[in-house]
Design a protein around this motif. Sequence first.
Motif, PDB file in Angstrom:
ATOM      1  N   UNK A  56      -9.283   7.362 -40.771  1.00 28.23           N
ATOM      2  CA  UNK A  56     -10.106   8.572 -40.701  1.00 28.23           C
ATOM      3  C   UNK A  56     -11.000   8.564 -39.469  1.00 28.23           C
ATOM      4  N   UNK A  57     -11.636   7.416 -39.189  1.00 29.80           N
ATOM      5  CA  UNK A  57     -12.494   7.328 -38.008  1.00 29.80           C
ATOM      6  C   UNK A  57     -11.681   7.514 -36.729  1.00 29.80           C
ATOM      7  N   UNK A  58     -10.508   6.889 -36.678  1.00 26.34           N
ATOM      8  CA  UNK A  58      -9.657   7.012 -35.488  1.00 26.34           C
ATOM      9  C   UNK A  58      -9.180   8.443 -35.300  1.00 26.34           C
ATOM     10  N   UNK A  59      -8.738   9.071 -36.387  1.00 27.65           N
ATOM     11  CA  UNK A  59      -8.221  10.439 -36.289  1.00 27.65           C
ATOM     12  C   UNK A  59      -9.330  11.401 -35.876  1.00 27.65           C
ATOM     13  N   UNK A  60     -10.516  11.238 -36.441  1.00 23.02           N
ATOM     14  CA  UNK A  60     -11.649  12.090 -36.070  1.00 23.02           C
ATOM     15  C   UNK A  60     -11.977  11.940 -34.588  1.00 23.02           C
ATOM     16  N   UNK A 109     -11.675  14.908 -31.783  1.00 26.65           N
ATOM     17  CA  UNK A 109     -12.864  15.231 -30.994  1.00 26.65           C
ATOM     18  C   UNK A 109     -12.606  15.060 -29.501  1.00 26.65           C
ATOM     19  N   UNK A 110     -11.951  13.976 -29.127  1.00 24.46           N
ATOM     20  CA  UNK A 110     -11.745  13.670 -27.708  1.00 24.46           C
ATOM     21  C   UNK A 110     -10.667  14.540 -27.073  1.00 24.46           C
ATOM     22  N   UNK A 111      -9.585  14.813 -27.809  1.00 23.18           N
ATOM     23  CA  UNK A 111      -8.413  15.449 -27.197  1.00 23.18           C
ATOM     24  C   UNK A 111      -8.207  16.911 -27.597  1.00 23.18           C
ATOM     25  N   UNK A 112      -8.766  17.335 -28.710  1.00 27.50           N
ATOM     26  CA  UNK A 112      -8.672  18.729 -29.154  1.00 27.50           C
ATOM     27  C   UNK A 112      -7.241  19.281 -29.046  1.00 27.50           C
ATOM     28  N   UNK A 148      -8.647  13.057 -45.333  1.00 28.90           N
ATOM     29  CA  UNK A 148      -8.716  12.013 -44.311  1.00 28.90           C
ATOM     30  C   UNK A 148      -8.302  12.519 -42.941  1.00 28.90           C
ATOM     31  N   UNK A 149      -7.311  13.401 -42.914  1.00 28.16           N
ATOM     32  CA  UNK A 149      -6.768  13.899 -41.652  1.00 28.16           C
ATOM     33  C   UNK A 149      -7.081  15.383 -41.509  1.00 28.16           C
ATOM     34  N   UNK A 150      -8.341  15.680 -41.558  1.00 32.42           N
ATOM     35  CA  UNK A 150      -8.799  17.066 -41.464  1.00 32.42           C
ATOM     36  C   UNK A 150      -8.733  17.538 -40.013  1.00 32.42           C
ATOM     37  N   UNK A 203       5.027   4.525 -33.162  1.00 32.65           N
ATOM     38  CA  UNK A 203       4.555   3.403 -33.985  1.00 32.65           C
ATOM     39  C   UNK A 203       3.643   3.885 -35.114  1.00 32.65           C
ATOM     40  N   UNK A 204       3.491   3.058 -36.114  1.00 29.98           N
ATOM     41  CA  UNK A 204       2.663   3.403 -37.261  1.00 29.98           C
ATOM     42  C   UNK A 204       1.210   3.609 -36.858  1.00 29.98           C
ATOM     43  N   UNK A 205       0.553   4.537 -37.558  1.00 27.81           N
ATOM     44  CA  UNK A 205      -0.856   4.838 -37.315  1.00 27.81           C
ATOM     45  C   UNK A 205      -1.769   3.971 -38.181  1.00 27.81           C
ATOM     46  N   UNK A 206      -1.177   3.120 -39.024  1.00 29.04           N
ATOM     47  CA  UNK A 206      -1.963   2.357 -39.991  1.00 29.04           C
ATOM     48  C   UNK A 206      -2.123   0.899 -39.573  1.00 29.04           C
ATOM     49  N   UNK A 207      -3.331   0.373 -39.764  1.00 26.77           N
ATOM     50  CA  UNK A 207      -3.581  -1.051 -39.495  1.00 26.77           C
ATOM     51  C   UNK A 207      -2.933  -1.943 -40.557  1.00 26.77           C
ATOM     52  N   UNK A 208      -2.442  -1.385 -41.633  1.00 29.80           N
ATOM     53  CA  UNK A 208      -1.692  -2.179 -42.608  1.00 29.80           C
ATOM     54  C   UNK A 208      -0.331  -2.568 -42.057  1.00 29.80           C
ATOM     55  N   UNK A 209       0.205  -1.774 -41.170  1.00 29.43           N
ATOM     56  CA  UNK A 209       1.558  -1.990 -40.660  1.00 29.43           C
ATOM     57  C   UNK A 209       1.598  -2.697 -39.314  1.00 29.43           C
ATOM     58  N   UNK A 210       0.518  -2.601 -38.559  1.00 25.62           N
ATOM     59  CA  UNK A 210       0.464  -3.280 -37.275  1.00 25.62           C
ATOM     60  C   UNK A 210      -0.997  -3.410 -36.857  1.00 25.62           C
ATOM     61  N   UNK A 211      -1.305  -4.447 -36.092  1.00 27.38           N
ATOM     62  CA  UNK A 211      -2.690  -4.674 -35.689  1.00 27.38           C
ATOM     63  C   UNK A 211      -3.114  -3.749 -34.559  1.00 27.38           C
TER      64      UNK A 211
END
Length: 354
Positions: free
Chosen positions: A75-79, A83-86, A118-120, A294-302
């Motif tokens: 959520x923090x990354x997506x927000x 915000x940065x790229x619009x 989460x992905x608003x 690649x996956x967007x989740x830290x569960x799948x990759x660091x």
Amino acid sequence: MRRVTKKLLIFLLGVLFTFFYCEYLIYYVVVYQCAWPLVNTTNDNLKALIIADTHLLSPRKGHWLDKWRREFQMQQAFTAIITAHNPDVVFVLGDLFDEGEWSNERQFEAYAARFFNLFSVPSNTSMYVVAGNHDIGFHNFIRRNSAERFVKLLHAPAVQFLTLKGNNFVLINSMAMEGDNCELCTEARSYIDDIPKKLNTSNVESNVSQPILMQHFPLYRVSDAACTEPDAPPLPERNKPFRSRIDALSKESTLYLVSKIKPRAVFGGHTHHGCLIHHSYEDLKSNFFEYSVPSFSWRNRSDPKYMLVTIAPFVYAVNKCGLPQEPTIILTAIVLIFILIYFLMRRKSIGRGY
């Protein structure tokens, strides 16, 4: 006593800053280092953000702390990205959920609501998703109504045809490409058969922009052996043979899609790793690049990734962007705490410098 109290106050403020930086600010610091790629055109370009494999956990499996942590990070990354790229549009390429196919109706409704929370996205940004095998199950294991509820709650039919700023897109449910006579497959093929008539892509010299194909599975390939990007699968996993219709589309379905759609680019997920493949089908007069997101989740990759794609009707450009790596976040917190303690130990009095 007064000096000790002030040092304690400084220590607490330092810890709060460390927490704020590592849990919030670091995402903006990293995201702002990536930018939209440039294309040589005077068109009003479309800016598309592409992510894949978020794998939100359900109550059935996984520890609550892991669930909370990974969702907070995403959520923090997506927000920060929004915000940065619009972006004008966001594409999510399947496996939104980790256990969507096993969830009952009430759980799946909560799943969908959690995803959109989460992905608003803002009102000026559109979002489109495609189904993944974890969302509805592999073709032979799709449970009753699981595909229908995904369509209803995620607004994602088996095949979607979109035109955004003059750019055509075809979004496909990969499980509908099994090639048999199931209802899902028949419906999808019927829609895809009509695409050449809409675009007249049977003539590659046509002035109509060829579509960009978005799906969850990669197109047919023997393995990931040809993937050489830094975020490609590690060896020996890279050389592991793909299972048709499980790890990638079948050869028959791939040829069918290429012949009907003649894509100018293909984007997919599923593998959790990055890959860039050049496809050339001389008999079908079709050449294009396929990008595995690649996956967007830290569960799948660091080191989760996302893609920024600038698209015009006859040209496009791709930037693959990284997110903070888990070890980097931990190391940053340790270094900041160490600096804070060192500062307090060297400080002789609160009113002086070193």
